[in-house]
Motif scaffolding. Structure first.
Motif, PDB file in Angstrom:
ATOM      1  N   TYR A 180      -9.430  10.326   0.556  1.00 53.99           N
ATOM      2  CA  TYR A 180      -8.885   9.009   0.657  1.00 53.99           C
ATOM      3  C   TYR A 180     -10.051   8.126   2.006  1.00 53.99           C
ATOM      4  O   TYR A 180     -10.099   8.895   2.774  1.00 53.99           O
TER       5      TYR A 180
ATOM      6  N   ALA B  68      -0.509   6.596   5.959  1.00 53.01           N
ATOM      7  CA  ALA B  68      -1.325   7.362   4.825  1.00 53.01           C
ATOM      8  C   ALA B  68      -1.172   9.017   5.401  1.00 53.01           C
ATOM      9  O   ALA B  68      -0.765  10.078   4.545  1.00 53.01           O
TER      10      ALA B  68
ATOM     11  N   ASP C 167      -8.900   2.387  -0.084  1.00 49.08           N
ATOM     12  CA  ASP C 167      -7.748   1.632   0.547  1.00 49.08           C
ATOM     13  C   ASP C 167      -8.789   0.255   0.714  1.00 49.08           C
ATOM     14  O   ASP C 167      -9.475   0.265   1.718  1.00 49.08           O
TER      15      ASP C 167
ATOM     16  N   PHE D 180       0.160   4.206  -2.574  1.00 43.92           N
ATOM     17  CA  PHE D 180      -0.359   5.573  -2.208  1.00 43.92           C
ATOM     18  C   PHE D 180       0.483   6.826  -2.359  1.00 43.92           C
ATOM     19  O   PHE D 180       0.160   7.732  -2.922  1.00 43.92           O
TER      20      PHE D 180
ATOM     21  N   TYR E   9      -8.378   2.339  -6.631  1.00 47.18           N
ATOM     22  CA  TYR E   9      -8.366   1.407  -5.695  1.00 47.18           C
ATOM     23  C   TYR E   9      -6.975   0.866  -5.398  1.00 47.18           C
ATOM     24  O   TYR E   9      -6.269   0.638  -6.182  1.00 47.18           O
ATOM     25  N   ILE E  10      -6.550   0.944  -4.300  1.00 47.34           N
ATOM     26  CA  ILE E  10      -5.245   0.400  -3.553  1.00 47.34           C
ATOM     27  C   ILE E  10      -5.711  -1.091  -2.909  1.00 47.34           C
ATOM     28  O   ILE E  10      -6.213  -0.939  -2.051  1.00 47.34           O
TER      29      ILE E  10
ATOM     30  N   ILE F 280     -10.861   4.558   3.840  1.00 46.71           N
ATOM     31  CA  ILE F 280     -10.818   3.093   4.179  1.00 46.71           C
ATOM     32  C   ILE F 280     -12.271   2.527   4.630  1.00 46.71           C
ATOM     33  O   ILE F 280     -12.661   2.436   5.761  1.00 46.71           O
TER      34      ILE F 280
ATOM     35  N   HIS G 253      -5.463   5.872   8.779  1.00 45.98           N
ATOM     36  CA  HIS G 253      -4.240   5.029   8.703  1.00 45.98           C
ATOM     37  C   HIS G 253      -2.790   5.904   8.807  1.00 45.98           C
ATOM     38  O   HIS G 253      -2.691   6.874   8.251  1.00 45.98           O
TER      39      HIS G 253
ATOM     40  N   PHE H 291      -8.071  -2.221   2.571  1.00 47.11           N
ATOM     41  CA  PHE H 291      -7.369  -2.779   3.527  1.00 47.11           C
ATOM     42  C   PHE H 291      -8.230  -3.868   4.468  1.00 47.11           C
ATOM     43  O   PHE H 291      -9.281  -3.581   4.740  1.00 47.11           O
TER      44      PHE H 291
ATOM     45  N   PHE I 284       0.667  -1.316  -0.130  1.00 45.59           N
ATOM     46  CA  PHE I 284       0.075   0.002  -0.022  1.00 45.59           C
ATOM     47  C   PHE I 284       0.854   1.461  -0.160  1.00 45.59           C
ATOM     48  O   PHE I 284       0.660   2.433  -0.617  1.00 45.59           O
TER      49      PHE I 284
END
Length: 482
Positions: A256, A217, A291, A193, A319-320, A258, A214, A293, A189
């Motif tokens: 951003y 981040a 994210d 990012f 999308y990560i 999550i 995060h 995650f 990640f």
């Protein structure tokens, strides 16, 4: 002088001898033209095989440190080592603002450190005891037998093609439309990012995110010089009312979020809120970095699609994804799924930085995934982490005086105390051998002094119970409760 060489059984003998002789030559202890002991003499002196000495001499000759005269022996070459007056630099004075800020934001260095024997709730990495190492070994041997020469050479910045194709299908299985989209393989990640912000933002741009969020981040956003606006997180995820208010007040370059097992709160945003979030940001034309995650660790309730699935054939979601928090964080495989045009630029940015993610790691990982091992692993992992989550939640509710406990699964829970400083609590707990992560490191402002995160993935049930009891006892002492 050669008798002073102590042979280490953990290293190849000829390499130790080669390095020892080379070091003596460079330090001037062996001079130009000086004859080395014969291979037989050296072997007898060090009690090693003559072949080891011969190999060492051959390598020294190849590197230009010795030369051989037929029938006469091995001699030291004329190696010029002209030592100059000592020159020292004050590197502290040379470090730029990026380097200084990186060091200041490095919580691994500056937060309380784990010491042997402590019960640690800091980690939210997977429990390595769950890894199927034998299947990973098979994947390694399989890939090496099929294309060993290829994957040991340079690869492509975009990534290993079979893995990209696998991940495209994987994203489609989540309901994401991959038409006119592509994937870039990253080192987890963090690199993904950083690459996105490097390509899309300038210093001084505004970015929108959850608060708390995060820590990594936050660090990357600050290093890019972005103005961070955090929107508070409630029991159903980010507060949509506050989000709308912030969008009315300021213009944001990007956002951003999550949505699943939000780090650090562990909250899973319900589908209806994901749709609302998408439409709110769409109305202000603010792209979303999603994210993914720990998305794979949902072990209760029905499937919840990522926000990227709601956008259909649209291209506004970046999308990560990463398996690092679920499986094999040591190989650091992550990916970015985004519009083809954006991936094209991100690919060039990655090539400029580190050429490509390890081709060998990608190939092995692809083989492991392609054999159906991930499905077997995640089924077992969900069961184990669900049991630990429920046990941790029970212990926390019974022992820790708190206002609220957040978390719906995954590998951690987040606790808000009753007007108690989590850092003060941490200080006392450390003295009793228990460590956790204070919550203020996850906030973009000065909030969160009374919160902390408990990671349970790598802690035994016995230690979970013992550690939480200690945290509860110390919290009660601080708060004046009995």
């Amino acid at each position: 002088m050669f008798s002073e060489l102590k042979i280490n059984k953990d290293r190849l003998v000829y390499i130790q001898l080669k390095d020892y002789i080379k070091d003596m030559i460079l330090k001037g202890m062996l001079r130009s033209g000086e004859k080395l002991p014969s291979t037989r003499e050296m072997a007898s002196m060090l009690k090693i095989s003559r072949n080891s000495v011969m190999y060492a001499y051959e390598f020294l000759q190849d590197e230009g440190f010795v030369y051989m005269k037929k029938g006469r022996g091995t001699f030291v070459s004329d190696v010029k080592v002209d030592f100059q007056e000592k020159w020292s630099i004050d590197w502290e004075d040379k470090i730029n603002q990026y380097g200084k800020l990186s060091e200041r934001l490095d919580i691994i260095k500056h937060e309380a450190k784990w010491e042997k024997g402590m019960i640690s709730f800091k980690s939210i990495a997977p429990d390595e005891k769950l890894f199927n190492v034998d299947e990973f070994k098979k994947a390694f041997l399989n890939r090496m037998s099929i294309e060993g020469e290829k994957v040991l050479n340079y690869g492509y910045a975009k990534g290993y093609r079979p893995l990209i194709q696998y991940l495209l299908k994987y994203m489609e299985s989540k309901g994401v439309c991959t038409k006119e989209k592509d994937i870039l393989i990253t080192n987890g990640f963090t690199e993904g990012f950083d690459l996105i912000l490097s390509c899309l933002t300038e210093r001084g741009d505004n970015i929108l995110c959850e608060n708390p969020t995060h820590n990594t981040a936050i660090k990357i956003m600050k290093l890019h010089g972005l103005n961070i606006t955090g929107v508070k997180v409630e029991k159903d995820g980010v507060c949509l009312k506050d989000l709308s208010e912030e969008l009315k007040k300021n213009k944001f370059k990007i956002s951003y979020f999550i949505p699943s097992y939000q780090n650090p709160t562990g909250i899973v945003m319900p589908p209806e809120n994901r749709v609302k979030l998408y439409n709110i940001l769409k109305s202000y034309s603010v792209p979303i970095i999603e994210d993914g995650f720990n998305e794979e660790l949902r072990y209760s309730g029905t499937h919840v699609s990522p926000i990227a699935a709601f956008s259909g054939s649209g291209n506004s979601i970046i999308y990560i994804g990463s398996f690092s928090k679920v499986l094999f964080p040591g190989i650091r495989i992550g990916w970015i799924l985004a519009d083809e045009v954006l991936i094209n630029y991100l690919e060039s940015c990655k090539r400029a930085r580190n050429i490509h993610t390890s081709s060998l790691d990608q190939a092995i990982f692809y083989d492991y995934l392609n054999q159906g091992n991930f499905e077997k692993y995640i089924k077992k992992a969900r069961r184990v982490y669900k049991e630990k989550y429920e046990f941790t939640l029970k212990c926390a509710r019974e022992n820790i005086p708190c206002e609220e406990i957040f978390g719906e699964g995954g590998m951690h829970i987040f606790i808000k105390l009753r007007n108690i400083s989590s850092r003060k609590l941490l200080e006392r707990c450390c003295k009793r051998g228990v460590i956790f992560t204070p919550g203020d490191v996850f906030y973009v402002n000065d909030e969160g002094y009374d919160t902390f995160r408990l990671g349970f993935s790598r802690v035994s049930e016995e230690d979970i119970k013992k550690g939480i009891m200690i945290i509860g006892q110390e919290a009660k002492k601080i708060g004046g409760w009995t």
